[in-house]
Scaffold this motif. Structure first.
Motif, PDB file in Angstrom:
ATOM      1  N   LYS A  34       0.827  -1.208   0.000  1.00 17.88           N
ATOM      2  CA  LYS A  34       0.000   0.000   0.000  1.00 17.88           C
ATOM      3  C   LYS A  34       0.859   1.255   0.000  1.00 17.88           C
ATOM      4  N   LYS A  35       1.940   1.248   0.793  1.00 21.14           N
ATOM      5  CA  LYS A  35       2.839   2.406   0.836  1.00 21.14           C
ATOM      6  C   LYS A  35       3.487   2.646  -0.526  1.00 21.14           C
ATOM      7  N   LYS A  36       3.892   1.545  -1.152  1.00 16.36           N
ATOM      8  CA  LYS A  36       4.508   1.676  -2.476  1.00 16.36           C
ATOM      9  C   LYS A  36       3.503   2.222  -3.491  1.00 16.36           C
ATOM     10  N   ALA A  37       2.273   1.720  -3.397  1.00 15.95           N
ATOM     11  CA  ALA A  37       1.241   2.188  -4.310  1.00 15.95           C
ATOM     12  C   ALA A  37       0.933   3.668  -4.079  1.00 15.95           C
ATOM     13  N   ASP A  38       0.869   4.066  -2.787  1.00 18.12           N
ATOM     14  CA  ASP A  38       0.616   5.468  -2.470  1.00 18.12           C
ATOM     15  C   ASP A  38       1.741   6.365  -3.009  1.00 18.12           C
ATOM     16  N   LYS A  39       2.974   5.879  -2.879  1.00 14.52           N
ATOM     17  CA  LYS A  39       4.124   6.653  -3.362  1.00 14.52           C
ATOM     18  C   LYS A  39       4.081   6.781  -4.877  1.00 14.52           C
ATOM     19  N   ARG A  40       3.756   5.638  -5.566  1.00 14.18           N
ATOM     20  CA  ARG A  40       3.667   5.686  -7.028  1.00 14.18           C
ATOM     21  C   ARG A  40       2.565   6.639  -7.478  1.00 14.18           C
ATOM     22  N   ALA A  71       1.425   9.224  -5.845  1.00 11.42           N
ATOM     23  CA  ALA A  71       1.854  10.605  -5.573  1.00 11.42           C
ATOM     24  C   ALA A  71       2.832  11.069  -6.646  1.00 11.42           C
ATOM     25  N   GLN A  72       3.760  10.191  -7.021  1.00  6.14           N
ATOM     26  CA  GLN A  72       4.735  10.528  -8.066  1.00  6.14           C
ATOM     27  C   GLN A  72       4.045  10.752  -9.414  1.00  6.14           C
ATOM     28  N   GLU A  73       3.025   9.923  -9.683  1.00  5.67           N
ATOM     29  CA  GLU A  73       2.292  10.056 -10.941  1.00  5.67           C
ATOM     30  C   GLU A  73       1.521  11.371 -10.977  1.00  5.67           C
ATOM     31  N   ARG A  74       0.914  11.725  -9.841  1.00  9.70           N
ATOM     32  CA  ARG A  74       0.207  13.001  -9.778  1.00  9.70           C
ATOM     33  C   ARG A  74       1.167  14.172  -9.976  1.00  9.70           C
ATOM     34  N   GLU A  75       2.354  14.078  -9.374  1.00 12.80           N
ATOM     35  CA  GLU A  75       3.362  15.132  -9.516  1.00 12.80           C
ATOM     36  C   GLU A  75       3.856  15.230 -10.956  1.00 12.80           C
ATOM     37  N   ARG A  76       4.045  14.066 -11.600  1.00 14.89           N
ATOM     38  CA  ARG A  76       4.490  14.053 -12.998  1.00 14.89           C
ATOM     39  C   ARG A  76       3.453  14.715 -13.902  1.00 14.89           C
ATOM     40  N   LYS A  77       2.185  14.347 -13.701  1.00 14.25           N
ATOM     41  CA  LYS A  77       1.116  14.920 -14.518  1.00 14.25           C
ATOM     42  C   LYS A  77       0.985  16.422 -14.281  1.00 14.25           C
ATOM     43  N   ARG A  78       1.124  16.842 -13.013  1.00 11.98           N
ATOM     44  CA  ARG A  78       1.047  18.272 -12.706  1.00 11.98           C
ATOM     45  C   ARG A  78       2.165  19.031 -13.392  1.00 11.98           C
ATOM     46  N   TYR A  79       3.391  18.481 -13.308  1.00 14.41           N
ATOM     47  CA  TYR A  79       4.543  19.119 -13.929  1.00 14.41           C
ATOM     48  C   TYR A  79       4.384  19.199 -15.441  1.00 14.41           C
ATOM     49  N   GLU A  80       4.000  18.081 -16.076  1.00 14.84           N
ATOM     50  CA  GLU A  80       3.874  18.056 -17.532  1.00 14.84           C
ATOM     51  C   GLU A  80       2.744  18.967 -18.008  1.00 14.84           C
ATOM     52  N   LYS A  81       1.671  19.078 -17.227  1.00 13.36           N
ATOM     53  CA  LYS A  81       0.580  19.987 -17.588  1.00 13.36           C
ATOM     54  C   LYS A  81       1.061  21.434 -17.536  1.00 13.36           C
ATOM     55  N   GLU A  82       1.812  21.767 -16.479  1.00 13.25           N
ATOM     56  CA  GLU A  82       2.345  23.121 -16.344  1.00 13.25           C
ATOM     57  C   GLU A  82       3.342  23.421 -17.457  1.00 13.25           C
ATOM     58  N   LYS A  83       4.221  22.470 -17.758  1.00 10.27           N
ATOM     59  CA  LYS A  83       5.210  22.645 -18.823  1.00 10.27           C
ATOM     60  C   LYS A  83       4.529  22.848 -20.173  1.00 10.27           C
ATOM     61  N   ASP A  84       3.491  22.060 -20.431  1.00 11.08           N
ATOM     62  CA  ASP A  84       2.752  22.165 -21.693  1.00 11.08           C
ATOM     63  C   ASP A  84       2.109  23.544 -21.829  1.00 11.08           C
ATOM     64  N   TYR A  85       1.532  24.033 -20.718  1.00 14.30           N
ATOM     65  CA  TYR A  85       0.895  25.348 -20.739  1.00 14.30           C
ATOM     66  C   TYR A  85       1.919  26.448 -21.016  1.00 14.30           C
ATOM     67  N   VAL A  86       3.026  26.427 -20.295  1.00 19.36           N
ATOM     68  CA  VAL A  86       4.051  27.462 -20.454  1.00 19.36           C
ATOM     69  C   VAL A  86       4.626  27.447 -21.868  1.00 19.36           C
ATOM     70  N   ALA A  87       4.965  26.248 -22.382  1.00 20.81           N
ATOM     71  CA  ALA A  87       5.547  26.138 -23.720  1.00 20.81           C
ATOM     72  C   ALA A  87       4.580  26.661 -24.780  1.00 20.81           C
ATOM     73  N   ASN A  88       3.324  26.231 -24.713  1.00 17.79           N
ATOM     74  CA  ASN A  88       2.336  26.661 -25.700  1.00 17.79           C
ATOM     75  C   ASN A  88       2.038  28.151 -25.588  1.00 17.79           C
ATOM     76  N   ASN A  89       1.949  28.654 -24.358  1.00 20.87           N
ATOM     77  CA  ASN A  89       1.622  30.060 -24.145  1.00 20.87           C
ATOM     78  C   ASN A  89       2.740  30.964 -24.661  1.00 20.87           C
ATOM     79  N   ILE A  90       3.984  30.646 -24.287  1.00 21.98           N
ATOM     80  CA  ILE A  90       5.108  31.475 -24.726  1.00 21.98           C
ATOM     81  C   ILE A  90       5.295  31.387 -26.236  1.00 21.98           C
TER      82      ILE A  90
END
Length: 214
Positions: free
Chosen positions: A20-26, A28-47
């Protein structure tokens, strides 16, 4: 049967907790990855969108400059009793003398294959006749024949040699200069534009508008 609170967890329970701990960590990491990639996509497209709009606007400005300054060039040519042949460069000011636009000729110097032989003849003469007598003078003249990063001779440097045509009587010197003169030409790339305005102190400042790549 109710489990005793002081009873040690079984191996199966430990494995389940660890999984369960490993799954929770994965997760959390997946949510962080998606958040980062969404932000990167927005900044790249906007600029990029802003940059594309700016590039298109600058292209329109340059096109308008060409049309309007061509009109002014024709007006200038026809103004007065005696027309003169202009190479294309001129400046105009507004009535208040607070704004100035300058059109410049954007040219590129070119040296054809004759320059190779011309430069070599001059170098041979300098090595045979000048090097031992005047090492500093020899090195200076050789430097004038050094090519730039684009593999071309520098016009301002070669002009020093061309203006010294009568300095030596050696046939190689004169033939080399002759070939250099014949090999040189100027290619017209287009027109460049400079914009200036007077600031609050009455001094001219340059408006930064780079059209060189458009």
């Amino acid at each position: 049967m109710k489990k005793n609170e002081n009873q040690e967890p079984t191996i199966e329970e430990l494995e389940e907790m660890l999984a369960k701990k490993k799954a929770d960590k994965r997760n959390a990491q997946e949510r962080e990855r998606k958040r980062y990639e969404k932000e990167k996509d927005y900044v790249a497209n906007n600029i990029f969108s802003l940059a594309k709009q700016a590039s298109e606007f600058m292209a329109d400005v340059k096109k308008t400059c060409g049309v309007e300054m061509n009109k002014m060039a024709a007006e200038l040519e026809n103004y007065g009793k005696f027309p003169v042949k202009s190479k294309g460069g001129f400046s105009i000011d507004n009535a208040a003398k607070t704004v100035r636009i300058t059109r410049t000729r954007d040219t590129q110097p070119h040296w054809d294959e004759r320059s190779e032989k011309g430069a070599q003849l001059i170098k041979d003469f300098l090595a045979d006749s000048i090097k031992k007598k005047d090492k500093d003078g020899y090195e200076m003249l050789m430097e004038l024949l050094t090519k730039n990063e684009a593999g071309q001779l520098e016009y301002s440097r070669v002009m020093v040699i061309l203006q010294s045509e009568d300095r030596f009587s050696d046939a190689r010197w004169h033939e080399g200069i002759k070939l250099l003169k014949e090999s040189y030409s100027i290619h017209m790339k287009g027109f460049g534009y400079r914009f200036k305005f007077k600031n609050a102190n009455g001094n001219w400042e340059t408006l930064d508008m780079n059209f060189s790549s458009l």
